[in-house]
Design a protein around this motif. Structure first.
Motif, PDB file in Angstrom:
ATOM      1  N   GLU A   1       0.852  -1.135  -0.032  1.00  0.00           N
ATOM      2  CA  GLU A   1      -0.094  -0.133   0.108  1.00  0.00           C
ATOM      3  C   GLU A   1       0.863   1.198   0.147  1.00  0.00           C
ATOM      4  O   GLU A   1       0.510   2.408  -0.641  1.00  0.00           O
ATOM      5  N   ILE A   2       1.936   1.064   0.757  1.00  0.00           N
ATOM      6  CA  ILE A   2       2.940   2.423   0.695  1.00  0.00           C
ATOM      7  C   ILE A   2       3.506   2.487  -0.512  1.00  0.00           C
ATOM      8  O   ILE A   2       3.521   3.629  -1.019  1.00  0.00           O
ATOM      9  N   ALA A   3       4.035   1.305  -1.069  1.00  0.00           N
ATOM     10  CA  ALA A   3       4.540   1.581  -2.507  1.00  0.00           C
ATOM     11  C   ALA A   3       3.513   2.236  -3.574  1.00  0.00           C
ATOM     12  O   ALA A   3       4.008   3.141  -4.274  1.00  0.00           O
ATOM     13  N   MET A   4       2.382   1.802  -3.304  1.00  0.00           N
ATOM     14  CA  MET A   4       1.283   2.333  -4.449  1.00  0.00           C
ATOM     15  C   MET A   4       1.074   3.697  -4.123  1.00  0.00           C
ATOM     16  O   MET A   4       1.013   4.520  -5.164  1.00  0.00           O
ATOM     17  N   ALA A   5       1.164   4.051  -2.857  1.00  0.00           N
ATOM     18  CA  ALA A   5       0.709   5.570  -2.633  1.00  0.00           C
ATOM     19  C   ALA A   5       1.993   6.526  -3.006  1.00  0.00           C
ATOM     20  O   ALA A   5       1.786   7.495  -3.694  1.00  0.00           O
ATOM     21  N   LEU A   6       3.072   5.893  -2.691  1.00  0.00           N
ATOM     22  CA  LEU A   6       4.327   6.618  -3.272  1.00  0.00           C
ATOM     23  C   LEU A   6       4.474   6.827  -4.636  1.00  0.00           C
ATOM     24  O   LEU A   6       4.663   7.788  -5.565  1.00  0.00           O
ATOM     25  N   SER A   7       4.045   5.710  -5.411  1.00  0.00           N
ATOM     26  CA  SER A   7       4.039   5.748  -6.817  1.00  0.00           C
ATOM     27  C   SER A   7       2.903   6.524  -7.544  1.00  0.00           C
ATOM     28  O   SER A   7       3.182   7.152  -8.473  1.00  0.00           O
ATOM     29  N   ALA A   8       1.945   6.776  -6.774  1.00  0.00           N
ATOM     30  CA  ALA A   8       0.880   7.579  -7.031  1.00  0.00           C
ATOM     31  C   ALA A   8       1.017   9.219  -6.628  1.00  0.00           C
ATOM     32  O   ALA A   8       0.206  10.070  -6.959  1.00  0.00           O
ATOM     33  N   GLY A   9       2.251   9.362  -6.101  1.00  0.00           N
ATOM     34  CA  GLY A   9       2.566  10.861  -5.880  1.00  0.00           C
ATOM     35  C   GLY A   9       1.951  11.254  -4.617  1.00  0.00           C
ATOM     36  O   GLY A   9       1.990  12.658  -4.313  1.00  0.00           O
ATOM     37  N   VAL A  10       1.516  10.307  -3.558  1.00  0.00           N
ATOM     38  CA  VAL A  10       1.066  11.024  -2.426  1.00  0.00           C
ATOM     39  C   VAL A  10       2.213  11.375  -1.515  1.00  0.00           C
ATOM     40  O   VAL A  10       3.369  10.977  -1.538  1.00  0.00           O
ATOM     41  N   LYS A  11       1.853  12.633  -0.790  1.00  0.00           N
ATOM     42  CA  LYS A  11       2.704  13.223  -0.015  1.00  0.00           C
ATOM     43  C   LYS A  11       2.913  12.528   1.503  1.00  0.00           C
ATOM     44  O   LYS A  11       1.785  12.674   2.096  1.00  0.00           O
ATOM     45  N   PHE A  12       4.016  11.876   1.782  1.00  0.00           N
ATOM     46  CA  PHE A  12       4.094  11.468   3.098  1.00  0.00           C
ATOM     47  C   PHE A  12       4.508  12.545   3.994  1.00  0.00           C
ATOM     48  O   PHE A  12       5.467  13.403   3.916  1.00  0.00           O
ATOM     49  N   ARG A  13       3.741  12.657   5.189  1.00  0.00           N
ATOM     50  CA  ARG A  13       4.375  13.730   6.213  1.00  0.00           C
ATOM     51  C   ARG A  13       5.497  13.121   7.180  1.00  0.00           C
ATOM     52  O   ARG A  13       6.362  13.535   7.523  1.00  0.00           O
ATOM     53  N   GLU A  14       5.128  11.593   7.580  1.00  0.00           N
ATOM     54  CA  GLU A  14       6.166  10.941   8.364  1.00  0.00           C
ATOM     55  C   GLU A  14       5.870   9.380   8.043  1.00  0.00           C
ATOM     56  O   GLU A  14       4.921   9.057   7.617  1.00  0.00           O
ATOM     57  N   VAL A  15       6.893   8.752   8.087  1.00  0.00           N
ATOM     58  CA  VAL A  15       7.017   7.171   7.853  1.00  0.00           C
ATOM     59  C   VAL A  15       7.430   6.336   8.947  1.00  0.00           C
ATOM     60  O   VAL A  15       8.819   7.197   9.639  1.00  0.00           O
ATOM     61  N   TYR A  16       7.191   5.423   9.645  1.00  0.00           N
ATOM     62  CA  TYR A  16       7.370   4.921  10.633  1.00  0.00           C
ATOM     63  C   TYR A  16       7.637   3.388  10.091  1.00  0.00           C
ATOM     64  O   TYR A  16       6.772   2.951   9.484  1.00  0.00           O
ATOM     65  N   TYR A  17       8.802   2.620  10.412  1.00  0.00           N
ATOM     66  CA  TYR A  17       8.973   1.485  10.137  1.00  0.00           C
ATOM     67  C   TYR A  17       9.850   0.450  11.352  1.00  0.00           C
ATOM     68  O   TYR A  17      10.379   1.013  12.039  1.00  0.00           O
ATOM     69  N   CYS A  18       9.541  -0.938  11.143  1.00  0.00           N
ATOM     70  CA  CYS A  18      10.031  -1.751  11.960  1.00  0.00           C
ATOM     71  C   CYS A  18      11.389  -2.526  11.232  1.00  0.00           C
ATOM     72  O   CYS A  18      11.221  -3.060  10.360  1.00  0.00           O
ATOM     73  N   PRO A  19      12.543  -2.095  11.591  1.00  0.00           N
ATOM     74  CA  PRO A  19      13.582  -2.532  11.009  1.00  0.00           C
ATOM     75  C   PRO A  19      13.886  -4.234  10.607  1.00  0.00           C
ATOM     76  O   PRO A  19      14.216  -4.726   9.917  1.00  0.00           O
ATOM     77  N   GLU A  20      13.090  -4.872  11.566  1.00  0.00           N
ATOM     78  CA  GLU A  20      13.257  -6.288  11.694  1.00  0.00           C
ATOM     79  C   GLU A  20      12.280  -6.676  10.591  1.00  0.00           C
ATOM     80  O   GLU A  20      12.675  -8.079  10.076  1.00  0.00           O
ATOM     81  N   ILE A  21      11.541  -6.179   9.584  1.00  0.00           N
ATOM     82  CA  ILE A  21      10.593  -6.640   8.796  1.00  0.00           C
ATOM     83  C   ILE A  21      11.209  -6.371   7.340  1.00  0.00           C
ATOM     84  O   ILE A  21      10.784  -6.936   6.561  1.00  0.00           O
ATOM     85  N   ILE A  22      12.342  -5.503   7.475  1.00  0.00           N
ATOM     86  CA  ILE A  22      13.004  -5.022   6.017  1.00  0.00           C
ATOM     87  C   ILE A  22      14.142  -6.130   5.858  1.00  0.00           C
ATOM     88  O   ILE A  22      14.933  -6.330   6.237  1.00  0.00           O
ATOM     89  N   SER A  23      13.642  -7.077   4.884  1.00  0.00           N
ATOM     90  CA  SER A  23      14.550  -8.176   4.654  1.00  0.00           C
ATOM     91  C   SER A  23      14.936  -8.446   3.001  1.00  0.00           C
ATOM     92  O   SER A  23      15.911  -9.118   2.992  1.00  0.00           O
ATOM     93  N   THR A  24      14.186  -8.050   2.286  1.00  0.00           N
ATOM     94  CA  THR A  24      14.241  -7.907   0.902  1.00  0.00           C
ATOM     95  C   THR A  24      15.020  -6.789   0.195  1.00  0.00           C
ATOM     96  O   THR A  24      14.816  -5.556   0.706  1.00  0.00           O
ATOM     97  N   ASP A  25      15.613  -7.006  -0.828  1.00  0.00           N
ATOM     98  CA  ASP A  25      16.002  -5.618  -1.518  1.00  0.00           C
ATOM     99  C   ASP A  25      14.807  -5.115  -2.012  1.00  0.00           C
ATOM    100  O   ASP A  25      15.182  -3.634  -2.061  1.00  0.00           O
ATOM    101  N   GLU A  26      13.783  -5.321  -2.486  1.00  0.00           N
ATOM    102  CA  GLU A  26      12.683  -4.741  -2.707  1.00  0.00           C
ATOM    103  C   GLU A  26      12.281  -3.741  -1.783  1.00  0.00           C
ATOM    104  O   GLU A  26      12.002  -2.504  -1.999  1.00  0.00           O
ATOM    105  N   GLN A  27      12.246  -4.137  -0.409  1.00  0.00           N
ATOM    106  CA  GLN A  27      11.832  -3.344   0.605  1.00  0.00           C
ATOM    107  C   GLN A  27      12.726  -2.168   0.971  1.00  0.00           C
ATOM    108  O   GLN A  27      12.505  -1.299   1.257  1.00  0.00           O
ATOM    109  N   ARG A  28      14.256  -2.649   0.915  1.00  0.00           N
ATOM    110  CA  ARG A  28      15.087  -1.775   1.182  1.00  0.00           C
ATOM    111  C   ARG A  28      15.047  -0.565   0.016  1.00  0.00           C
ATOM    112  O   ARG A  28      15.421   0.689   0.339  1.00  0.00           O
ATOM    113  N   MET A  29      14.667  -1.008  -1.266  1.00  0.00           N
ATOM    114  CA  MET A  29      14.671   0.080  -2.099  1.00  0.00           C
ATOM    115  C   MET A  29      13.417   0.735  -1.894  1.00  0.00           C
ATOM    116  O   MET A  29      13.592   2.223  -2.286  1.00  0.00           O
TER     117      MET A  29
END
Length: 82
Positions: free
Chosen positions: A39-67
Motif C-alpha cells: 500500500e505504501i509503494a502504491m501511494a508513493l508511486s501515485a504521488g502521495v505526499k508523506f508527512r512521516e514514515v515509521y517502520y520496523c527494521p526487523e521486517i525489512i528483509s528483501t532488496d525490494e523493501q530496502r529500495m
C-alpha cells in the motif's frame, strides 16, 4: 544495526500516528494512515505526499523493501521503531 529512533510506545509522534486509526481523528487532522508495504509503494508511486514514515527494521528483509525504504527517505522523515 543502528539504534532505533523510537523505542517507547509513549512517544508523542507514535501516539499521534496511532490516533489516525480512528476516522474522526483522520478527518479532524486532514490526514490518512497508510499501512503495509504494498500500500505504501502504491501511494508513493501515485504521488502521495508523506508527512512521516515509521517502520520496523526487523521486517525489512528483501532488496525490494530496502529500495522502497530508500525512496521513502527521499520523500519524508523516516523513523525506525523497535
Amino acid at each position: 544495526m543502528n539504534e532505533p529512533d523510537i523505542t517507547s510506545v509513549s512517544n508523542p509522534s507514535l501516539k499521534f500516528a496511532a490516533r489516525l486509526h480512528k476516522r474522526r481523528e483522520r478527518d479532524r487532522q486532514g490526514l490518512t494512515l497508510v499501512e503495509g508495504l504494498s500500500e505504501i509503494a502504491m501511494a508513493l508511486s501515485a504521488g502521495v505526499k508523506f508527512r512521516e514514515v515509521y517502520y520496523c527494521p526487523e521486517i525489512i528483509s528483501t532488496d525490494e523493501q530496502r529500495m522502497l525504504l530508500d525512496r521513502l527517505r527521499k520523500a519524508a522523515p523516516v523513523k525506525s521503531v523497535s
